[in-house]
Motif scaffolding. Structure first.
Motif, PDB file in Angstrom:
ATOM      1  N   UNK A   1      -7.963  -8.696  -2.647  1.00 29.24           N
ATOM      2  CA  UNK A   1      -8.138  -7.998  -1.379  1.00 29.24           C
ATOM      3  C   UNK A   1      -7.699  -6.542  -1.515  1.00 29.24           C
ATOM      4  N   UNK A   2      -8.316  -5.671  -0.735  1.00 29.49           N
ATOM      5  CA  UNK A   2      -7.921  -4.264  -0.778  1.00 29.49           C
ATOM      6  C   UNK A   2      -8.135  -3.624   0.584  1.00 29.49           C
ATOM      7  N   UNK A   3      -7.324  -2.616   0.872  1.00 32.76           N
ATOM      8  CA  UNK A   3      -7.511  -1.858   2.097  1.00 32.76           C
ATOM      9  C   UNK A   3      -8.653  -0.872   1.891  1.00 32.76           C
ATOM     10  N   UNK A   4      -9.245  -0.424   2.986  1.00 32.40           N
ATOM     11  CA  UNK A   4     -10.342   0.548   2.930  1.00 32.40           C
ATOM     12  C   UNK A   4      -9.934   1.764   3.746  1.00 32.40           C
ATOM     13  N   UNK A   5      -9.989   2.945   3.131  1.00 32.74           N
ATOM     14  CA  UNK A   5      -9.643   4.198   3.797  1.00 32.74           C
ATOM     15  C   UNK A   5     -10.925   4.950   4.117  1.00 32.74           C
ATOM     16  N   UNK A   6     -11.114   5.302   5.387  1.00 32.27           N
ATOM     17  CA  UNK A   6     -12.286   6.084   5.792  1.00 32.27           C
ATOM     18  C   UNK A   6     -11.817   7.352   6.492  1.00 32.27           C
ATOM     19  N   UNK A   7     -12.327   8.500   6.041  1.00 30.39           N
ATOM     20  CA  UNK A   7     -11.996   9.788   6.648  1.00 30.39           C
ATOM     21  C   UNK A   7     -13.130  10.197   7.581  1.00 30.39           C
TER      22      UNK A   7
ATOM     23  N   UNK B   1       0.297  -9.495  -3.009  1.00 33.97           N
ATOM     24  CA  UNK B   1       1.399 -10.118  -3.742  1.00 33.97           C
ATOM     25  C   UNK B   1       2.651 -10.416  -2.921  1.00 33.97           C
ATOM     26  N   UNK B   2       2.741  -9.914  -1.701  1.00 34.37           N
ATOM     27  CA  UNK B   2       4.002 -10.013  -0.957  1.00 34.37           C
ATOM     28  C   UNK B   2       3.782 -10.732   0.372  1.00 34.37           C
ATOM     29  N   UNK B   3       4.638 -11.716   0.645  1.00 34.46           N
ATOM     30  CA  UNK B   3       4.660 -12.358   1.962  1.00 34.46           C
ATOM     31  C   UNK B   3       5.596 -11.539   2.850  1.00 34.46           C
ATOM     32  N   UNK B   4       5.018 -10.756   3.731  1.00 39.18           N
ATOM     33  CA  UNK B   4       5.795  -9.784   4.497  1.00 39.18           C
ATOM     34  C   UNK B   4       6.461 -10.359   5.738  1.00 39.18           C
ATOM     35  N   UNK B   5       6.005 -11.480   6.209  1.00 40.39           N
ATOM     36  CA  UNK B   5       6.415 -11.950   7.539  1.00 40.39           C
ATOM     37  C   UNK B   5       7.928 -12.063   7.731  1.00 40.39           C
ATOM     38  N   UNK B   6       8.699 -12.521   6.730  1.00 40.25           N
ATOM     39  CA  UNK B   6      10.145 -12.617   6.985  1.00 40.25           C
ATOM     40  C   UNK B   6      10.923 -11.348   6.648  1.00 40.25           C
ATOM     41  N   UNK B   7      10.233 -10.282   6.255  1.00 37.80           N
ATOM     42  CA  UNK B   7      10.925  -9.158   5.632  1.00 37.80           C
ATOM     43  C   UNK B   7      11.190  -7.984   6.570  1.00 37.80           C
ATOM     44  N   UNK B   8      12.340  -7.350   6.325  1.00 37.74           N
ATOM     45  CA  UNK B   8      12.676  -6.064   6.944  1.00 37.74           C
ATOM     46  C   UNK B   8      12.313  -4.987   5.925  1.00 37.74           C
ATOM     47  N   UNK B   9      11.381  -4.127   6.303  1.00 38.92           N
ATOM     48  CA  UNK B   9      10.761  -3.201   5.352  1.00 38.92           C
ATOM     49  C   UNK B   9      11.144  -1.763   5.683  1.00 38.92           C
ATOM     50  N   UNK B  10      11.446  -0.997   4.643  1.00 40.26           N
ATOM     51  CA  UNK B  10      11.751   0.425   4.779  1.00 40.26           C
ATOM     52  C   UNK B  10      10.806   1.203   3.872  1.00 40.26           C
ATOM     53  N   UNK B  11      10.199   2.269   4.395  1.00 38.70           N
ATOM     54  CA  UNK B  11       9.402   3.153   3.546  1.00 38.70           C
ATOM     55  C   UNK B  11      10.113   4.490   3.411  1.00 38.70           C
ATOM     56  N   UNK B  12      10.229   4.964   2.173  1.00 44.51           N
ATOM     57  CA  UNK B  12      10.892   6.231   1.867  1.00 44.51           C
ATOM     58  C   UNK B  12       9.855   7.321   1.607  1.00 44.51           C
ATOM     59  N   UNK B  13      10.141   8.538   2.078  1.00 40.38           N
ATOM     60  CA  UNK B  13       9.240   9.656   1.812  1.00 40.38           C
ATOM     61  C   UNK B  13       7.814   9.311   2.155  1.00 40.38           C
TER      62      UNK B  13
ATOM     63  N   UNK C   1      14.471  -5.578  -2.753  1.00 45.72           N
ATOM     64  CA  UNK C   1      13.506  -5.239  -3.801  1.00 45.72           C
ATOM     65  C   UNK C   1      12.810  -3.936  -3.421  1.00 45.72           C
ATOM     66  N   UNK C   2      12.705  -3.034  -4.380  1.00 48.07           N
ATOM     67  CA  UNK C   2      12.029  -1.754  -4.165  1.00 48.07           C
ATOM     68  C   UNK C   2      10.724  -1.755  -4.950  1.00 48.07           C
ATOM     69  N   UNK C   3       9.632  -1.448  -4.269  1.00 46.00           N
ATOM     70  CA  UNK C   3       8.339  -1.279  -4.925  1.00 46.00           C
ATOM     71  C   UNK C   3       7.995   0.203  -4.886  1.00 46.00           C
ATOM     72  N   UNK C   4       7.893   0.809  -6.053  1.00 52.00           N
ATOM     73  CA  UNK C   4       7.649   2.250  -6.149  1.00 52.00           C
ATOM     74  C   UNK C   4       6.364   2.499  -6.929  1.00 52.00           C
ATOM     75  N   UNK C   5       5.429   3.194  -6.304  1.00 55.47           N
ATOM     76  CA  UNK C   5       4.196   3.579  -6.994  1.00 55.47           C
ATOM     77  C   UNK C   5       4.250   5.067  -7.303  1.00 55.47           C
ATOM     78  N   UNK C   6       3.770   5.429  -8.474  1.00 56.38           N
ATOM     79  CA  UNK C   6       3.783   6.828  -8.905  1.00 56.38           C
ATOM     80  C   UNK C   6       2.463   7.150  -9.587  1.00 56.38           C
ATOM     81  N   UNK C   7       2.050   8.395  -9.450  1.00 57.74           N
ATOM     82  CA  UNK C   7       0.880   8.877 -10.181  1.00 57.74           C
ATOM     83  C   UNK C   7       1.369   9.691 -11.370  1.00 57.74           C
TER      84      UNK C   7
END
Length: 238
Positions: free
Chosen positions: A2-8, A66-78, A180-186
């Motif tokens: 599955x994937x998200x779709x971004x439309x501008x 990959x992640x079951x989000x329903x029980x989670x407290x989520x923080x996004x940085x930057x 757990x921290x998930x960090x994506x980088x280019x």
């Protein structure tokens, strides 16, 4: 997969709208700023937070699959526009806090309000990276189970702010060692990512491992990146 779709969508000369489709749900995100909100973006690197970078799409897709989000407290940085955090809210995370510099938080809050029916568990807060600021933040906001970080390390634009970012991650995991921290980088030339990973290994209580490495599918103007990497960062005790 599955994937998200971004439309501008260009609505007017000065307004762009982004629609993010996530399975059978959508986010409607505006980039329209009030005049007093616009000027600060041209100081420093804040302008980068008004774009949806491919690292954010990659991390959103990883979380979606990959992640079951329903029980989670989520923080996004930057967070920039906060797309991964909003996607987490859309997918049913227990709580989501999206954090950014003061210049960008009003835009994030505007977009939370625009999508409030889907994002009732989502809020936006100011967070400056570093041990002291993050400790105060945790005292106020409590613990988090999952932290998201997208394209927050790039020395030519952000300097060595990766040190403060690593310290923030360290404090978050010290408050909740199961976090757990998930960090994506280019990956780009002289991006500082290897320094960031080395600093994590030697100067924090954290460890990092690469989860996936994805060739980029698009190249924008002045875009030299070739690959997106996603890392899992955890406390050494995990």
């Amino acid at each position: 997969m599955k994937s998200i779709v971004i439309k501008h969508e260009d609505i007017k000369v000065c307004e762009e709208r982004i629609v993010v489709d996530v399975e059978d749900k959508s986010l409607d995100i505006t980039l329209l700023l009030d005049e007093h909100e616009l000027a600060p973006l041209f100081c420093g690197a804040a302008w980068a937070g008004t774009l949806v970078w491919e690292a954010a799409v990659a991390l959103s897709n990883y979380v979606l699959n990959e992640v079951d989000l329903k029980p989670l407290r989520v923080l996004e940085l930057g967070a920039g526009l906060g797309v991964p955090g909003m996607v987490a809210g859309l997918l049913g995370a227990k709580r989501v806090v999206i954090t950014e510099q003061p210049e960008l938080v009003p835009l994030i809050r505007t977009n939370i309000r625009r999508n409030i029916a889907s994002l009732s568990s989502v809020e936006a807060k100011i967070l400056s990276w570093g041990r002291e600021a993050t400790t105060s933040f945790c005292d106020e906001m409590g613990l988090f189970d999952l932290v998201l970080s997208c394209d927050c390390v790039y020395e030519p634009l952000y300097g060595e702010s990766w040190r403060d970012l690593a310290q923030t991650m360290d404090v978050l995991c010290q408050h909740n060692p199961n976090c757990k921290i998930l960090a994506s980088v280019e990956r780009r030339h002289a991006d500082g990512i290897n320094k960031f990973l080395s600093y994590i290994a030697t100067d924090t209580t954290l460890k990092a491992r690469q989860l996936i490495r994805i060739p980029k599918t698009e190249r924008g103007l002045c875009d030299e990146g070739e690959v997106i990497e996603v890392y899992c960062i955890t406390h050494n005790s995990m």
